[in-house]
Design an enzyme around this catalytic site. Structure first.
Site, PDB file in Angstrom:
ATOM      1  N   CYS A   2       0.836  -1.206   0.000  1.00 54.09           N
ATOM      2  CA  CYS A   2       0.000   0.000   0.000  1.00 54.09           C
ATOM      3  C   CYS A   2       0.870   1.254   0.000  1.00 54.09           C
ATOM      4  O   CYS A   2       1.959   1.281   0.564  1.00 54.09           O
ATOM      5  CB  CYS A   2      -0.966   0.054   1.169  1.00 54.09           C
ATOM      6  SG  CYS A   2      -2.095  -1.353   1.278  1.00 54.09           S
ATOM      7  N   ARG A  27       3.596  -0.156  -4.924  1.00 53.03           N
ATOM      8  CA  ARG A  27       3.339  -0.654  -3.577  1.00 53.03           C
ATOM      9  C   ARG A  27       1.972  -1.323  -3.459  1.00 53.03           C
ATOM     10  O   ARG A  27       1.668  -1.940  -2.423  1.00 53.03           O
ATOM     11  CB  ARG A  27       3.435   0.487  -2.563  1.00 53.03           C
ATOM     12  CG  ARG A  27       4.784   1.152  -2.499  1.00 53.03           C
ATOM     13  CD  ARG A  27       4.808   2.244  -1.451  1.00 53.03           C
ATOM     14  NE  ARG A  27       4.659   1.666  -0.119  1.00 53.03           N
ATOM     15  CZ  ARG A  27       5.659   1.234   0.620  1.00 53.03           C
ATOM     16  NH1 ARG A  27       6.896   1.301   0.152  1.00 53.03           N
ATOM     17  NH2 ARG A  27       5.454   0.744   1.813  1.00 53.03           N
ATOM     18  N   TRP A  75      -2.888  -2.598  -1.780  1.00 49.75           N
ATOM     19  CA  TRP A  75      -2.648  -4.029  -1.974  1.00 49.75           C
ATOM     20  C   TRP A  75      -3.482  -4.729  -0.913  1.00 49.75           C
ATOM     21  O   TRP A  75      -3.223  -4.610   0.276  1.00 49.75           O
ATOM     22  CB  TRP A  75      -1.169  -4.346  -1.815  1.00 49.75           C
ATOM     23  CG  TRP A  75      -0.771  -5.740  -2.190  1.00 49.75           C
ATOM     24  CD1 TRP A  75      -0.390  -6.184  -3.428  1.00 49.75           C
ATOM     25  CD2 TRP A  75      -0.677  -6.873  -1.317  1.00 49.75           C
ATOM     26  NE1 TRP A  75      -0.068  -7.512  -3.372  1.00 49.75           N
ATOM     27  CE2 TRP A  75      -0.242  -7.973  -2.089  1.00 49.75           C
ATOM     28  CE3 TRP A  75      -0.921  -7.080   0.045  1.00 49.75           C
ATOM     29  CZ2 TRP A  75      -0.047  -9.230  -1.559  1.00 49.75           C
ATOM     30  CZ3 TRP A  75      -0.733  -8.342   0.578  1.00 49.75           C
ATOM     31  CH2 TRP A  75      -0.297  -9.403  -0.227  1.00 49.75           C
ATOM     32  N   ASN A 101      -1.583   1.899   5.876  1.00 52.15           N
ATOM     33  CA  ASN A 101      -0.757   0.833   5.326  1.00 52.15           C
ATOM     34  C   ASN A 101      -0.374  -0.081   6.480  1.00 52.15           C
ATOM     35  O   ASN A 101       0.157   0.384   7.482  1.00 52.15           O
ATOM     36  CB  ASN A 101       0.496   1.421   4.672  1.00 52.15           C
ATOM     37  CG  ASN A 101       1.461   0.358   4.180  1.00 52.15           C
ATOM     38  OD1 ASN A 101       1.071  -0.778   3.936  1.00 52.15           O
ATOM     39  ND2 ASN A 101       2.724   0.731   4.046  1.00 52.15           N
ATOM     40  N   GLY A 102      -0.647  -1.377   6.358  1.00 52.93           N
ATOM     41  CA  GLY A 102      -0.304  -2.313   7.419  1.00 52.93           C
ATOM     42  C   GLY A 102      -1.480  -3.211   7.769  1.00 52.93           C
ATOM     43  O   GLY A 102      -2.438  -3.348   7.003  1.00 52.93           O
ATOM     44  N   GLU A 482      16.858 -17.758  -8.193  1.00 51.11           N
ATOM     45  CA  GLU A 482      16.405 -16.416  -8.541  1.00 51.11           C
ATOM     46  C   GLU A 482      15.799 -16.397  -9.944  1.00 51.11           C
ATOM     47  O   GLU A 482      14.763 -15.743 -10.177  1.00 51.11           O
ATOM     48  CB  GLU A 482      17.575 -15.430  -8.450  1.00 51.11           C
ATOM     49  CG  GLU A 482      17.328 -14.058  -9.051  1.00 51.11           C
ATOM     50  CD  GLU A 482      16.236 -13.259  -8.360  1.00 51.11           C
ATOM     51  OE1 GLU A 482      15.901 -12.172  -8.874  1.00 51.11           O
ATOM     52  OE2 GLU A 482      15.704 -13.694  -7.326  1.00 51.11           O
ATOM     53  N   LYS A 486      11.942 -15.287 -10.960  1.00 53.15           N
ATOM     54  CA  LYS A 486      11.620 -14.245 -11.926  1.00 53.15           C
ATOM     55  C   LYS A 486      10.576 -14.726 -12.935  1.00 53.15           C
ATOM     56  O   LYS A 486       9.647 -14.004 -13.288  1.00 53.15           O
ATOM     57  CB  LYS A 486      12.887 -13.806 -12.674  1.00 53.15           C
ATOM     58  CG  LYS A 486      13.771 -12.871 -11.899  1.00 53.15           C
ATOM     59  CD  LYS A 486      13.125 -11.495 -11.769  1.00 53.15           C
ATOM     60  CE  LYS A 486      13.824 -10.666 -10.713  1.00 53.15           C
ATOM     61  NZ  LYS A 486      13.524 -11.096  -9.339  1.00 53.15           N
ATOM     62  N   GLU A 489       7.127 -14.823 -11.130  1.00 52.83           N
ATOM     63  CA  GLU A 489       6.482 -13.581 -10.730  1.00 52.83           C
ATOM     64  C   GLU A 489       6.192 -12.653 -11.903  1.00 52.83           C
ATOM     65  O   GLU A 489       5.223 -11.877 -11.840  1.00 52.83           O
ATOM     66  CB  GLU A 489       7.324 -12.855  -9.677  1.00 52.83           C
ATOM     67  CG  GLU A 489       8.708 -12.429 -10.100  1.00 52.83           C
ATOM     68  CD  GLU A 489       9.526 -11.834  -8.952  1.00 52.83           C
ATOM     69  OE1 GLU A 489       8.937 -11.522  -7.893  1.00 52.83           O
ATOM     70  OE2 GLU A 489      10.750 -11.673  -9.108  1.00 52.83           O
ATOM     71  N   HIS A 505      16.906 -37.849  -8.048  1.00 53.05           N
ATOM     72  CA  HIS A 505      16.184 -38.204  -6.834  1.00 53.05           C
ATOM     73  C   HIS A 505      14.708 -37.816  -6.907  1.00 53.05           C
ATOM     74  O   HIS A 505      14.048 -37.680  -5.880  1.00 53.05           O
ATOM     75  CB  HIS A 505      16.840 -37.554  -5.620  1.00 53.05           C
ATOM     76  CG  HIS A 505      18.227 -38.036  -5.371  1.00 53.05           C
ATOM     77  ND1 HIS A 505      18.509 -39.282  -4.875  1.00 53.05           N
ATOM     78  CD2 HIS A 505      19.439 -37.448  -5.604  1.00 53.05           C
ATOM     79  CE1 HIS A 505      19.812 -39.454  -4.777  1.00 53.05           C
ATOM     80  NE2 HIS A 505      20.407 -38.354  -5.226  1.00 53.05           N
ATOM     81  N   LYS A 604       5.869  -4.171  -4.221  1.00 51.29           N
ATOM     82  CA  LYS A 604       7.315  -3.986  -4.135  1.00 51.29           C
ATOM     83  C   LYS A 604       7.843  -4.168  -2.715  1.00 51.29           C
ATOM     84  O   LYS A 604       8.836  -4.841  -2.500  1.00 51.29           O
ATOM     85  CB  LYS A 604       7.666  -2.581  -4.639  1.00 51.29           C
ATOM     86  CG  LYS A 604       9.164  -2.281  -4.652  1.00 51.29           C
ATOM     87  CD  LYS A 604       9.870  -3.111  -5.690  1.00 51.29           C
ATOM     88  CE  LYS A 604      11.333  -2.742  -5.834  1.00 51.29           C
ATOM     89  NZ  LYS A 604      12.034  -3.667  -6.729  1.00 51.29           N
TER      90      LYS A 604
END
Length: 609
Positions: A2, A27, A75, A101-102, A482, A486, A489, A505, A604
């Protein structure tokens, strides 16, 4: 998650707020809204969707005379994205408006109390509770009301409030969520992050946990949690707003991929002496930090965690120090074995990642020395760690990190070389050699960026695949994790990353004709072993993209596509081999029609657990 923005001054507030919200959309971007103080009271406009949809609603409402207001881009956590769950949230009589925000952990008990007093709720959010609670506590003094509200809240928050009876005034506070006050001339702002204030000012104050701030055009008053006035240091942004613009690129992500040489160069330039030795003494990090320690704990989330894994390999193989790499969200709940004999390195682009900040505090509470690697000036992790090493990557806007990740790697290399010098596991001449190679790394990254067109061609071959697999060994295994992230996402492709030796395995059963497999082979000690793993994949019909460096003799039947990287020391290959993986994710995402800079369900800065 947010984004919060607020403005008070002589200008019309709505355009300033909208511009600020656009810069904060990374955000959160499932809904947006703003509230404006007007002669007729508070006017609130909000909507499900992006800021551009909010702007359309604002424009449709006609000219709204207002010089003070607050805005929010969301968000979703409590309550699905919808018009009614969008922020701001108002008191029942509409005289108070609030953004948040939170997460408010005790919202349910507060809601039950307020409902018993006759309050009617209009949303499914935890935030609306705070708006009604503020109204209950408000008796004409916003600072007193906010102090009273804060005493009753459990959880994390950044809050900003406007009231109908105090024109041109905003009240804000925070706990475990970022909030700054932009200091202008006859106009001031509040925001979750620096880019939102830069159209007005480069000067800012960081709001501390528990502090309450009254913001007017002509004055900023800061109070501690007891209500006493305090003075705050005014800081200045050291980068230009153009750093947060696309600069002619289609997306921030591709712009930031291309900015990696500069990000790495800036992050190491002042930290290698003229005699080619690592120098982190300006950050208070010298040989004595590592000389007698027992363990290093690296703690981070997401891409920062994968950078930390590469750092673990470098520390252990160069400095011979045992390293535990931990996902931050698990660290403090695992009763970690960490004390005054250990160093804890936390990594976070924003410096506000909730789990990482909590892990830092846990490590400090147990006596460990803490080092924060962050990109955002004066962020929570930067302020609370014993030592902070900034990555000078500049503003990173795309939700998926690229240049900040590369800058984090470069700082970890310097730390590992510092530790190796302290422990005597490398000679001074060996360390000088590696530092000279590190100074060359930005140029080698520039060379590696030339593979972009080739990765675009490969993306066209494989973008319709529903699954992809990444394999690597040693430091390559850290990098493919990584790369797999990528692709998930950005392109929403199911992908998995495996240590090459683990294929037999179980995971080899997933390989069939045409399955794309991205294989890294850059670690010389494990090259032959990895080639054997690749042959196993080829024997099952996998289509192999091989990324390697050096002068290895490549069997033409070993892979379907070959990407050659410049030669560099083995532990620095992580900075090169990740680049084709970033390109692949980017171009596959573009071809699949994905929202590159704002991938679904992601934000983000993850400021909630």
């Amino acid at each position: 998650m947010c984004g919060i923005v607020g403005f008070t001054g002589a200008k019309q507030a709505a355009p300033v707020l909208l511009k600020g919200l656009y810069t904060l959309e990374y955000r959160g971007y499932d809904s947006a809204g703003l509230s404006l103080q007007t002669a007729g009271g508070i006017r609130t406009i909000k909507t499900k969707g992006r800021v551009e949809e909010l702007e359309s609603k604002v424009n449709a409402a006609g000219e709204i005379e207002s010089c003070c207001g607050i805005g929010h881009t969301r968000w979703a956590t409590h309550g699905a994205p919808s018009d009614r769950n969008s922020h701001p949230h108002n008191s029942m009589d509409g005289t108070i408006s609030l953004v948040h925000n939170g997460i408010i952990e005790n919202y349910l008990e507060l809601k039950t109390m307020l409902q018993a007093e006759g309050v009617v709720f209009k949303s499914d959010t935890d935030t609306e509770v705070v708006a009604h609670l503020f109204a209950k506590c408000y008796h004409g003094d916003g600072v007193a009301a906010m102090l009273d509200v804060a005493k009753q809240l459990r959880g994390s928050y950044a809050l900003a409030v406007i009231t109908a009876d105090h024109k041109n005034e905003m009240i804000c506070t925070r706990r475990d969520n970022p909030l700054i006050v932009g200091v202008g001339e006859g106009e001031n702002m509040i925001a979750s992050d620096i880019p939102a204030i830069m159209a007005i000012t480069k000067r800012f104050i960081v709001v501390g946990d528990g502090e309450v701030v009254r913001v007017r055009p002509e004055a900023i008053e800061v109070y501690d949690k007891h209500g006493a006035r305090i003075e705050k240091e005014i800081q200045t942004v050291n980068w230009d707003i153009q750093g947060a613009m696309k600069g002619g690129y289609d997306h921030f992500m591709i712009k930031e991929i291309m900015e990696q040489p500069k990000a790495v160069r800036d992050s190491i330039a002042s930290r290698i002496t003229a005699d080619d030795l690592p120098d982190l003494m300006s950050e208070g990090v010298g040989a004595e930090l590592f000389r007698d320690i027992r363990n290093i704990h690296i703690v981070a989330c997401g891409s920062a965690y994968y950078a930390g894994l590469a750092g673990k390999v470098a520390f252990e193989r160069l400095a011979k120090i045992p390293v535990m790499a931990n996902v931050a969200s698990e660290f403090r709940y695992s009763d970690p074995i960490i004390d005054k004999h250990d160093v804890c390195v936390v990594i976070s682009q924003s410096g506000e990642t909730a789990d990482t900040v909590a892990a830092l505090r846990e490590a400090k509470a147990r006596g460990a020395t803490t080092v924060a690697i962050v990109n955002v000036l004066a962020s929570t992790a930067a302020r609370e760690a014993d030592h902070v090493i900034y990555t000078w990557a500049g503003p990173e806007i795309a939700v998926a990190t690229t240049k900040a990740y590369s800058a984090q790697l470069s700082v970890l290399y310097l730390l590992a070389l510092t530790a190796a010098g302290a422990r005597g596991t490398l000679t001074p001449d060996e360390i000088r050699y590696y530092c000279r190679q590190l100074k060359r790394l930005p140029d080698e990254i520039e060379q590696t960026l030339l593979c972009g067109d080739r990765m675009k061609e490969l993306a066209q071959l494989y973008y319709s695949s529903d699954d992809a697999y990444f394999i690597g060994r040693g430091i390559d295994y850290m990098t493919v994790q990584e790369g797999s992230l990528k692709l998930k996402e950005i392109a929403y492709v199911h992908s998995e990353a495996y240590a090459g030796g683990e294929l037999k395995h179980g995971p080899i059963s997933l390989i069939e004709d045409g399955t794309p497999v991205i294989a890294l082979a850059c670690d010389p000690e494990l090259y032959e072993k990895q080639i054997s793993n690749i042959k196993t994949v080829k024997a099952r019909g996998g289509r192999v993209i091989l990324i390697t460096n050096g002068d290895y003799a490549i069997d033409p039947d070993l892979c379907d596509h070959l990407i050659k990287l410049p030669a560099c020391p083995w532990f620095m290959t992580a900075s090169l081999s990740v680049i084709p993986l970033q390109f692949l994710a980017y171009y596959v995402g573009v071809l699949r029609g994905c929202d590159i800079d704002k991938p679904r369900n992601l934000a983000k800065s993850v400021t909630v657990e």
